[in-house]
Design a protein around this motif. Structure first.
Motif, PDB file in Angstrom:
ATOM      1  N   GLN A  33      32.420 -39.243  65.543  1.00 24.76           N
ATOM      2  CA  GLN A  33      32.478 -39.947  65.939  1.00 24.76           C
ATOM      3  C   GLN A  33      31.912 -41.084  65.226  1.00 24.76           C
ATOM      4  O   GLN A  33      33.049 -42.161  65.474  1.00 24.76           O
ATOM      5  N   HIS A  37      35.178 -44.154  63.669  1.00 25.68           N
ATOM      6  CA  HIS A  37      34.243 -45.512  63.340  1.00 25.68           C
ATOM      7  C   HIS A  37      34.472 -45.820  62.452  1.00 25.68           C
ATOM      8  O   HIS A  37      34.634 -47.252  62.118  1.00 25.68           O
ATOM      9  N   GLU A  41      36.381 -49.542  61.246  1.00 29.16           N
ATOM     10  CA  GLU A  41      36.042 -50.468  60.684  1.00 29.16           C
ATOM     11  C   GLU A  41      37.567 -50.932  58.905  1.00 29.16           C
ATOM     12  O   GLU A  41      37.704 -51.909  58.909  1.00 29.16           O
ATOM     13  N   GLU A  48      43.796 -57.800  59.440  1.00 35.30           N
ATOM     14  CA  GLU A  48      43.263 -59.272  59.658  1.00 35.30           C
ATOM     15  C   GLU A  48      44.288 -59.466  58.623  1.00 35.30           C
ATOM     16  O   GLU A  48      44.340 -60.671  57.999  1.00 35.30           O
ATOM     17  N   TYR A 103      41.518 -43.047  63.703  1.00 34.07           N
ATOM     18  CA  TYR A 103      40.556 -44.244  63.235  1.00 34.07           C
ATOM     19  C   TYR A 103      41.287 -45.013  65.244  1.00 34.07           C
ATOM     20  O   TYR A 103      41.624 -44.546  65.597  1.00 34.07           O
ATOM     21  N   SER A 105      42.778 -46.965  68.331  1.00 34.01           N
ATOM     22  CA  SER A 105      43.826 -47.601  68.224  1.00 34.01           C
ATOM     23  C   SER A 105      43.771 -48.524  68.370  1.00 34.01           C
ATOM     24  O   SER A 105      45.963 -48.825  68.020  1.00 34.01           O
ATOM     25  N   ILE A 120      42.250 -61.409  67.707  1.00 35.69           N
ATOM     26  CA  ILE A 120      41.634 -60.145  66.976  1.00 35.69           C
ATOM     27  C   ILE A 120      39.365 -60.734  66.994  1.00 35.69           C
ATOM     28  O   ILE A 120      39.422 -59.477  67.693  1.00 35.69           O
ATOM     29  N   VAL A 124      39.106 -58.461  70.169  1.00 33.94           N
ATOM     30  CA  VAL A 124      38.832 -57.123  69.736  1.00 33.94           C
ATOM     31  C   VAL A 124      37.539 -56.787  69.090  1.00 33.94           C
ATOM     32  O   VAL A 124      36.659 -55.649  69.575  1.00 33.94           O
ATOM     33  N   ASP A 125      36.549 -57.555  68.699  1.00 33.85           N
ATOM     34  CA  ASP A 125      35.803 -57.824  68.359  1.00 33.85           C
ATOM     35  C   ASP A 125      34.820 -57.524  69.780  1.00 33.85           C
ATOM     36  O   ASP A 125      33.192 -56.876  69.817  1.00 33.85           O
ATOM     37  N   ASN A 131      31.286 -52.300  73.067  1.00 34.51           N
ATOM     38  CA  ASN A 131      31.181 -50.809  73.257  1.00 34.51           C
ATOM     39  C   ASN A 131      29.296 -50.313  72.351  1.00 34.51           C
ATOM     40  O   ASN A 131      28.799 -49.549  72.568  1.00 34.51           O
ATOM     41  N   GLN A 132      29.632 -50.991  71.935  1.00 30.72           N
ATOM     42  CA  GLN A 132      28.710 -51.229  70.611  1.00 30.72           C
ATOM     43  C   GLN A 132      27.062 -51.782  70.185  1.00 30.72           C
ATOM     44  O   GLN A 132      25.943 -51.319  69.824  1.00 30.72           O
ATOM     45  N   GLU A 154      29.417 -58.205  64.419  1.00 33.59           N
ATOM     46  CA  GLU A 154      30.407 -58.380  65.081  1.00 33.59           C
ATOM     47  C   GLU A 154      30.275 -59.910  66.274  1.00 33.59           C
ATOM     48  O   GLU A 154      31.944 -60.291  66.612  1.00 33.59           O
ATOM     49  N   MET A 192      41.674 -50.288  75.789  1.00 30.79           N
ATOM     50  CA  MET A 192      42.225 -49.248  75.580  1.00 30.79           C
ATOM     51  C   MET A 192      41.012 -48.595  74.636  1.00 30.79           C
ATOM     52  O   MET A 192      40.661 -47.669  74.281  1.00 30.79           O
ATOM     53  N   MET A 193      40.888 -49.515  73.702  1.00 33.06           N
ATOM     54  CA  MET A 193      39.631 -49.385  73.129  1.00 33.06           C
ATOM     55  C   MET A 193      38.548 -48.482  73.899  1.00 33.06           C
ATOM     56  O   MET A 193      38.021 -47.650  72.657  1.00 33.06           O
ATOM     57  N   PRO A 202      36.748 -35.926  77.571  1.00 36.16           N
ATOM     58  CA  PRO A 202      36.824 -34.621  77.691  1.00 36.16           C
ATOM     59  C   PRO A 202      34.765 -34.573  76.924  1.00 36.16           C
ATOM     60  O   PRO A 202      34.079 -33.509  76.953  1.00 36.16           O
ATOM     61  N   LYS A 213      26.248 -41.504  73.407  1.00 37.78           N
ATOM     62  CA  LYS A 213      26.527 -42.872  73.979  1.00 37.78           C
ATOM     63  C   LYS A 213      26.073 -43.000  75.418  1.00 37.78           C
ATOM     64  O   LYS A 213      24.880 -41.542  75.548  1.00 37.78           O
TER      65      LYS A 213
END
Ligand code: FAQ
Length: 318
Positions: A33, A37, A41, A48, A103, A105, A120, A124-125, A131-132, A154, A192-193, A202, A213
């Motif tokens: 993971q 990640h 990055e 960009e 990496y 998607s 983005i 995206v951020d 998530n983070q 971020e 989808m991220m 899984p 997680k």
């Protein structure tokens, strides 16, 4: 005994540290993971940076350059965190280049207009933060601590993206159209991220049991949608999902399903920009070989000089 100590650490929500005993599965899941990640990055700098030479003003160029450099820093903290688990950074980079490690998607899509820079940042951020932030509390100490600084940066990126879009939305019709067209292209990839739906993920169950997680993929995706809808309203853009609506009973938004076949193809390495991204990474790695060699020789000389100074000081004190 060692396993029991590990289990107690996880149960008490304390941090596992590099020298602690840990099951191989825990170590390998973290390396997978964290490496994925870190690769994200670094690969994420490419879409960009495509706009660095064509930013519409010096101010926008300076902001974008700082953001792209921040992403490099995030990659470096994360590779360092992976190294505390015994992974070798050169080996991880090699695995990325030969397609053995993934990496995100999201970085398989092209950046076609300058509005993509704002989108983005916003989406995206924004998804990355959702998530983070929980990863700041993950059970592995070095990863959790790296995430604290990454999340602060971020979050600043998300705001700069949103500010850019607000400026464009207060501009001309052509600028507003650029923003809407960009949102239409990035919305589904942003969803989808968070990874596949829970019933096709899984790794989630074991990763949650180990405290790697803290939430499932679907929980975080829902949180992102709920957070983003009011922001889209203020911005004046439409999110391209006819099924998106507030569900009073659930106190959350209902929304449509991303194209999971497209996601699967990207995860298999068949993304629209996959070959270009990896090729660019390979070339940068090869062209940077002399910097790594020079840094290694410099570090060796510094160590030798320090050891020499230490010996001289010892002899002087005799
Ligand atoms: N893309 O069982 P799960 C950023 C793979 S950083 C590609 O659910 P897991 C900053 C997954 O690896 C963005 N592959 O997996 C930035 C697994 O394959 P494997 C990156 C994906 O690990 C902003 C398989 O599918 N963030 O954006 C993806 O429990 C702007 C099954 O999936 C992180 O990496 C995907 N989206 O959950 C930079 C955050 N999703 O290895 C520049 C940390 C899943 O078993 C500009 N990572 N897969 O063969 C995580 O939180 C988790 O790893 C998930 C996936 C949630 C991504």
């Amino acid at each position: 005994m060692l396993e029991q100590t590990f289990d107690e650490t996880i149960a008490a929500d304390r941090r596992v540290e590099p020298r602690d005993w840990m099951p191989e599965g825990y170590r390998n899941t973290l390396i997978r993971q964290i490496a994925q990640h870190a690769h994200s990055e670094i690969i994420g700098m490419q879409p960009e940076s495509n706009w660095l030479t064509r930013a519409p003003s010096l101010r926008r160029k300076a902001i974008l350059m700082a953001k792209v450099q921040d992403e490099a820093g995030h990659g470096l903290y994360l590779y360092s965190a992976a190294e505390t688990l015994g992974a070798d950074r050169a080996d991880l980079v090699e695995r990325l280049i030969i397609g053995r490690q993934k990496y995100s998607s999201i970085f398989n899509y092209p950046t076609l207009t300058f509005a993509d820079v704002g989108v983005i940042g916003w989406l995206v951020d924004g998804a990355a933060i959702c998530n983070q932030v929980p990863l700041c509390r993950n059970s592995y100490g070095p990863y959790a601590r790296a995430m604290i600084r990454i999340c602060k940066e971020e979050s600043f990126h998300q705001r700069q993206g949103y500010e850019l879009l607000l400026t464009m939305m207060h501009g001309t019709d052509a600028q507003r159209e650029l923003v809407q067209e960009s949102v239409d292209r990035w919305w589904w990839p942003a969803l989808m991220m968070f990874g596949p739906p829970d019933d096709r993920s899984p790794n989630t169950e074991q990763s949650m049991a180990w405290g790697i997680k803290r939430h499932t993929n679907d929980e975080l995706r829902q949180r992102f949608v709920d957070m983003t809808v009011p922001q889209a309203r203020v911005l004046g853009v439409t999110l391209p999902d006819p099924e998106l609506e507030w569900n009073e009973q659930r106190q959350a938004h209902d929304f449509g399903s991303p194209d999971w076949e497209e996601f699967d193809a990207i995860v298999r390495g068949d993304g629209p920009c996959a070959a270009e991204r990896i090729d660019r990474r390979r070339v940068a790695h090869e062209e940077g070989a002399w910097v790594r060699e020079a840094a290694t020789v410099f570090a060796r000389k510094m160590r030798a000089a320090e050891a020499g100074a230490g010996r001289a000081a010892q002899e002087g004190s005799k």
